[in-house]
Design a protein around this motif. Structure first.
Motif, PDB file in Angstrom:
ATOM      1  N   VAL A  30      24.895  31.581  51.824  1.00  0.00           N
ATOM      2  CA  VAL A  30      24.468  31.481  53.033  1.00  0.00           C
ATOM      3  C   VAL A  30      25.100  31.839  54.247  1.00  0.00           C
ATOM      4  O   VAL A  30      25.044  32.811  55.088  1.00  0.00           O
ATOM      5  CB  VAL A  30      23.775  30.237  53.317  1.00  0.00           C
ATOM      6  CG1 VAL A  30      23.184  30.032  54.921  1.00  0.00           C
ATOM      7  CG2 VAL A  30      22.531  29.714  52.302  1.00  0.00           C
ATOM      8  N   GLY A  31      26.565  31.921  54.051  1.00  0.00           N
ATOM      9  CA  GLY A  31      27.510  31.956  55.049  1.00  0.00           C
ATOM     10  C   GLY A  31      27.707  33.704  55.176  1.00  0.00           C
ATOM     11  O   GLY A  31      27.592  34.190  56.174  1.00  0.00           O
ATOM     12  N   PHE A  32      27.997  34.099  53.834  1.00  0.00           N
ATOM     13  CA  PHE A  32      28.027  35.548  53.704  1.00  0.00           C
ATOM     14  C   PHE A  32      26.832  36.311  54.162  1.00  0.00           C
ATOM     15  O   PHE A  32      27.096  37.305  54.746  1.00  0.00           O
ATOM     16  CB  PHE A  32      28.212  35.723  52.478  1.00  0.00           C
ATOM     17  CG  PHE A  32      29.936  35.802  52.043  1.00  0.00           C
ATOM     18  CD1 PHE A  32      30.627  36.912  52.515  1.00  0.00           C
ATOM     19  CD2 PHE A  32      30.080  34.849  51.196  1.00  0.00           C
ATOM     20  CE1 PHE A  32      32.105  36.828  52.132  1.00  0.00           C
ATOM     21  CE2 PHE A  32      31.701  34.794  50.796  1.00  0.00           C
ATOM     22  CZ  PHE A  32      32.490  35.802  51.497  1.00  0.00           C
ATOM     23  N   ILE A  33      25.620  35.841  53.988  1.00  0.00           N
ATOM     24  CA  ILE A  33      24.391  36.770  54.307  1.00  0.00           C
ATOM     25  C   ILE A  33      24.250  36.496  55.765  1.00  0.00           C
ATOM     26  O   ILE A  33      24.008  37.600  56.096  1.00  0.00           O
ATOM     27  CB  ILE A  33      23.129  35.918  53.534  1.00  0.00           C
ATOM     28  CG1 ILE A  33      23.033  36.418  52.111  1.00  0.00           C
ATOM     29  CG2 ILE A  33      21.884  36.378  54.179  1.00  0.00           C
ATOM     30  CD1 ILE A  33      22.239  35.526  51.283  1.00  0.00           C
ATOM     31  N   GLY A  35      26.583  36.073  57.936  1.00  0.00           N
ATOM     32  CA  GLY A  35      27.745  36.807  58.584  1.00  0.00           C
ATOM     33  C   GLY A  35      27.308  38.428  58.501  1.00  0.00           C
ATOM     34  O   GLY A  35      27.551  39.164  59.241  1.00  0.00           O
ATOM     35  N   GLY A  36      26.945  38.678  57.243  1.00  0.00           N
ATOM     36  CA  GLY A  36      26.552  40.198  56.984  1.00  0.00           C
ATOM     37  C   GLY A  36      25.489  40.747  58.041  1.00  0.00           C
ATOM     38  O   GLY A  36      25.264  41.792  58.451  1.00  0.00           O
ATOM     39  N   VAL A  37      24.417  39.782  58.253  1.00  0.00           N
ATOM     40  CA  VAL A  37      23.229  40.435  59.086  1.00  0.00           C
ATOM     41  C   VAL A  37      23.854  40.310  60.376  1.00  0.00           C
ATOM     42  O   VAL A  37      23.490  41.360  61.112  1.00  0.00           O
ATOM     43  CB  VAL A  37      22.176  39.288  58.868  1.00  0.00           C
ATOM     44  CG1 VAL A  37      21.079  39.431  59.984  1.00  0.00           C
ATOM     45  CG2 VAL A  37      21.634  39.291  57.686  1.00  0.00           C
ATOM     46  N   PHE A  47      35.695  39.465  60.552  1.00  0.00           N
ATOM     47  CA  PHE A  47      36.055  38.144  61.144  1.00  0.00           C
ATOM     48  C   PHE A  47      34.737  37.253  61.430  1.00  0.00           C
ATOM     49  O   PHE A  47      34.925  36.008  60.995  1.00  0.00           O
ATOM     50  CB  PHE A  47      36.689  38.205  62.443  1.00  0.00           C
ATOM     51  CG  PHE A  47      36.919  37.181  63.004  1.00  0.00           C
ATOM     52  CD1 PHE A  47      38.089  36.235  62.184  1.00  0.00           C
ATOM     53  CD2 PHE A  47      36.368  36.280  64.109  1.00  0.00           C
ATOM     54  CE1 PHE A  47      38.301  34.802  62.931  1.00  0.00           C
ATOM     55  CE2 PHE A  47      36.748  35.123  64.682  1.00  0.00           C
ATOM     56  CZ  PHE A  47      37.693  34.331  63.887  1.00  0.00           C
ATOM     57  N   VAL A  48      33.627  37.749  61.414  1.00  0.00           N
ATOM     58  CA  VAL A  48      32.429  36.986  61.928  1.00  0.00           C
ATOM     59  C   VAL A  48      31.892  36.343  60.504  1.00  0.00           C
ATOM     60  O   VAL A  48      31.390  35.277  60.577  1.00  0.00           O
ATOM     61  CB  VAL A  48      31.314  37.752  62.027  1.00  0.00           C
ATOM     62  CG1 VAL A  48      30.706  38.571  61.007  1.00  0.00           C
ATOM     63  CG2 VAL A  48      30.136  36.833  62.921  1.00  0.00           C
ATOM     64  N   LEU A  49      32.414  36.809  59.393  1.00  0.00           N
ATOM     65  CA  LEU A  49      32.248  36.196  58.022  1.00  0.00           C
ATOM     66  C   LEU A  49      32.659  34.534  57.959  1.00  0.00           C
ATOM     67  O   LEU A  49      32.179  33.767  57.415  1.00  0.00           O
ATOM     68  CB  LEU A  49      32.552  37.025  56.620  1.00  0.00           C
ATOM     69  CG  LEU A  49      31.811  38.327  56.724  1.00  0.00           C
ATOM     70  CD1 LEU A  49      32.355  39.138  55.468  1.00  0.00           C
ATOM     71  CD2 LEU A  49      30.464  38.175  56.523  1.00  0.00           C
ATOM     72  N   VAL A  50      33.814  34.502  58.408  1.00  0.00           N
ATOM     73  CA  VAL A  50      34.833  33.410  58.458  1.00  0.00           C
ATOM     74  C   VAL A  50      34.076  32.461  59.204  1.00  0.00           C
ATOM     75  O   VAL A  50      33.873  31.222  58.975  1.00  0.00           O
ATOM     76  CB  VAL A  50      36.023  33.626  58.812  1.00  0.00           C
ATOM     77  CG1 VAL A  50      37.101  32.203  58.891  1.00  0.00           C
ATOM     78  CG2 VAL A  50      36.862  34.627  57.601  1.00  0.00           C
ATOM     79  N   VAL A  51      33.595  32.856  60.551  1.00  0.00           N
ATOM     80  CA  VAL A  51      32.941  32.193  61.402  1.00  0.00           C
ATOM     81  C   VAL A  51      31.693  31.566  60.816  1.00  0.00           C
ATOM     82  O   VAL A  51      31.252  30.273  60.897  1.00  0.00           O
ATOM     83  CB  VAL A  51      32.856  32.600  62.762  1.00  0.00           C
ATOM     84  CG1 VAL A  51      32.107  31.837  63.670  1.00  0.00           C
ATOM     85  CG2 VAL A  51      34.174  33.004  63.397  1.00  0.00           C
ATOM     86  N   SER A  52      31.002  32.580  60.295  1.00  0.00           N
ATOM     87  CA  SER A  52      29.684  32.052  59.730  1.00  0.00           C
ATOM     88  C   SER A  52      29.624  31.050  58.628  1.00  0.00           C
ATOM     89  O   SER A  52      28.970  30.105  58.536  1.00  0.00           O
ATOM     90  CB  SER A  52      28.971  33.412  59.322  1.00  0.00           C
ATOM     91  OG  SER A  52      27.762  33.172  58.616  1.00  0.00           O
ATOM     92  N   ILE A  53      30.819  31.222  57.657  1.00  0.00           N
ATOM     93  CA  ILE A  53      30.933  30.346  56.502  1.00  0.00           C
ATOM     94  C   ILE A  53      31.238  29.001  57.351  1.00  0.00           C
ATOM     95  O   ILE A  53      30.609  27.862  56.715  1.00  0.00           O
ATOM     96  CB  ILE A  53      31.892  30.790  55.625  1.00  0.00           C
ATOM     97  CG1 ILE A  53      31.418  31.939  55.141  1.00  0.00           C
ATOM     98  CG2 ILE A  53      32.493  29.694  54.675  1.00  0.00           C
ATOM     99  CD1 ILE A  53      32.418  32.539  53.940  1.00  0.00           C
TER     100      ILE A  53
END
Length: 319
Positions: A30-33, A35-37, A47-53
């Motif tokens: 879920v965090g990767f999805i 962040g990817g969107v 960097f947004v992937l880390v924040v999203s996770i």
């Protein structure tokens, strides 16, 4: 807080492996999805992937159904609830004063909300079944000597046996084709895959031996015998377990954040001199494990308590 989370994660990975891996995989996905969107829409960068996770894990920690994964959060008590509780206690105490004035007070255990539940067994052990005539438990252990020698020997053997596998592959190819159809490139690939196959088999055997020599040893206790793993002892000659010497040849960590404590070998007081078991346990929890096992051994097959104990009670004095 992070240390508590990783400690609980290690506990869940051992006790609830499928559910823990499922939740962990789902939250990361879920965090990767998400962040990817966000990255696709706003070009924010990786960097947004880390924040999203992190945000995903934070939001999931508020879900009541995942309290076993993140741990119970302390519920704050409001002033109104606190005042109401105090008023109820005062009212109950005033009503019960006359009733219990002539009776001794008996304290009843009350579970504290949000408190940690006591362990059923020491760290590194689990209960299968306990009854007055038989008990079955499991103890996380490493097998003496083989726990480090077998993986090391097989790992070293992988590098020594790879040339032999390459030679076997070359010879098999050479014998499978006539001499005029022999191709150097095909011979090279046969040697390469022969060596790779042998190398992979040895590495797989080394990994298997690592886990095979770290078993959850089954301990069966009956009124007549103690079967510790594959060793059977007669209880007429047994007098309980003891802690033997300590070694740093292996580790049995309770979770991924634990320090290195080494392992301790177990002994059974058997006959006149005792016997060394081939099983070793985490040194940090060894004393708890031994006390716990000895308590179970003493309780299995013990005579039922007497209805009247002459050693207890009040003895009148004759003047």
């Amino acid at each position: 807080m992070m240390q508590e989370f990783f400690y609980l994660l290690g506990q869940n990975l051992r006790q609830k492996t499928p559910a823990t891996l499922g939740v962990l995989t789902g939250l990361l996905a879920v965090g990767f999805i998400v962040g990817g969107v966000i990255d696709e829409l706003f070009w924010t960068g990786p960097f947004v992937l880390v924040v999203s996770i992190l945000v995903t894990f934070w939001a999931a920690s508020r879900v009541k159904q995942l309290s076993w994964f993140f741990g119970e959060r302390e519920q704050p008590v409001s002033d109104e609830d606190h005042s109401a509780t105090k008023g109820k206690i005062r009212a109950d105490s005033s009503d019960d004063t006359a009733e219990h004035a002539s009776q001794p007070s008996i304290a009843e255990p009350v579970e504290l909300a949000g408190a940690l539940t006591p362990r059923e067994a020491p760290v590194g052990t689990s209960v299968v079944s306990i009854a007055p005539d038989q008990a079955v438990v499991r103890v996380n252990s490493v097998i003496h000597f083989w726990c480090w020698f077998a993986p090391l020997a097989l790992g070293a053997g992988a590098f020594l046996a790879t040339p032999l596998g390459a030679l076997i592959g070359y010879q098999l190819y050479k014998q499978s084709v006539p001499w005029h159809q022999f191709e150097a490139e095909a011979a090279f690939y046969a040697s390469f895959w022969g060596g790779t196959l042998v190398f992979g088999l040895f590495i797989a055997a080394a990994i298997w031996s690592y886990f095979a020599n770290r078993p959850k040893v089954k301990v069966l206790i009956t009124p007549d015998a103690i079967r510790y793993g594959d060793i059977l002892f007669d209880r007429r000659h047994a007098a309980g377990l003891r802690i033997g010497y300590k070694s740093h040849a292996a580790e049995l960590k309770a979770n991924i954040t634990d320090d290195r404590f080494g392992v301790s070998r177990l002994r059974l007081a058997y006959g006149n001199w005792g016997e060394d078991l081939k099983y070793m346990v985490n040194s940090y929890h060894a004393d708890e494990i031994v006390i716990w096992l000895n308590g179970i051994i003493n309780n299995v097959g013990a005579p039922p308590p007497k209805q009247y104990d002459p050693n207890k009670g009040t003895k009148p004095e004759l003047l």
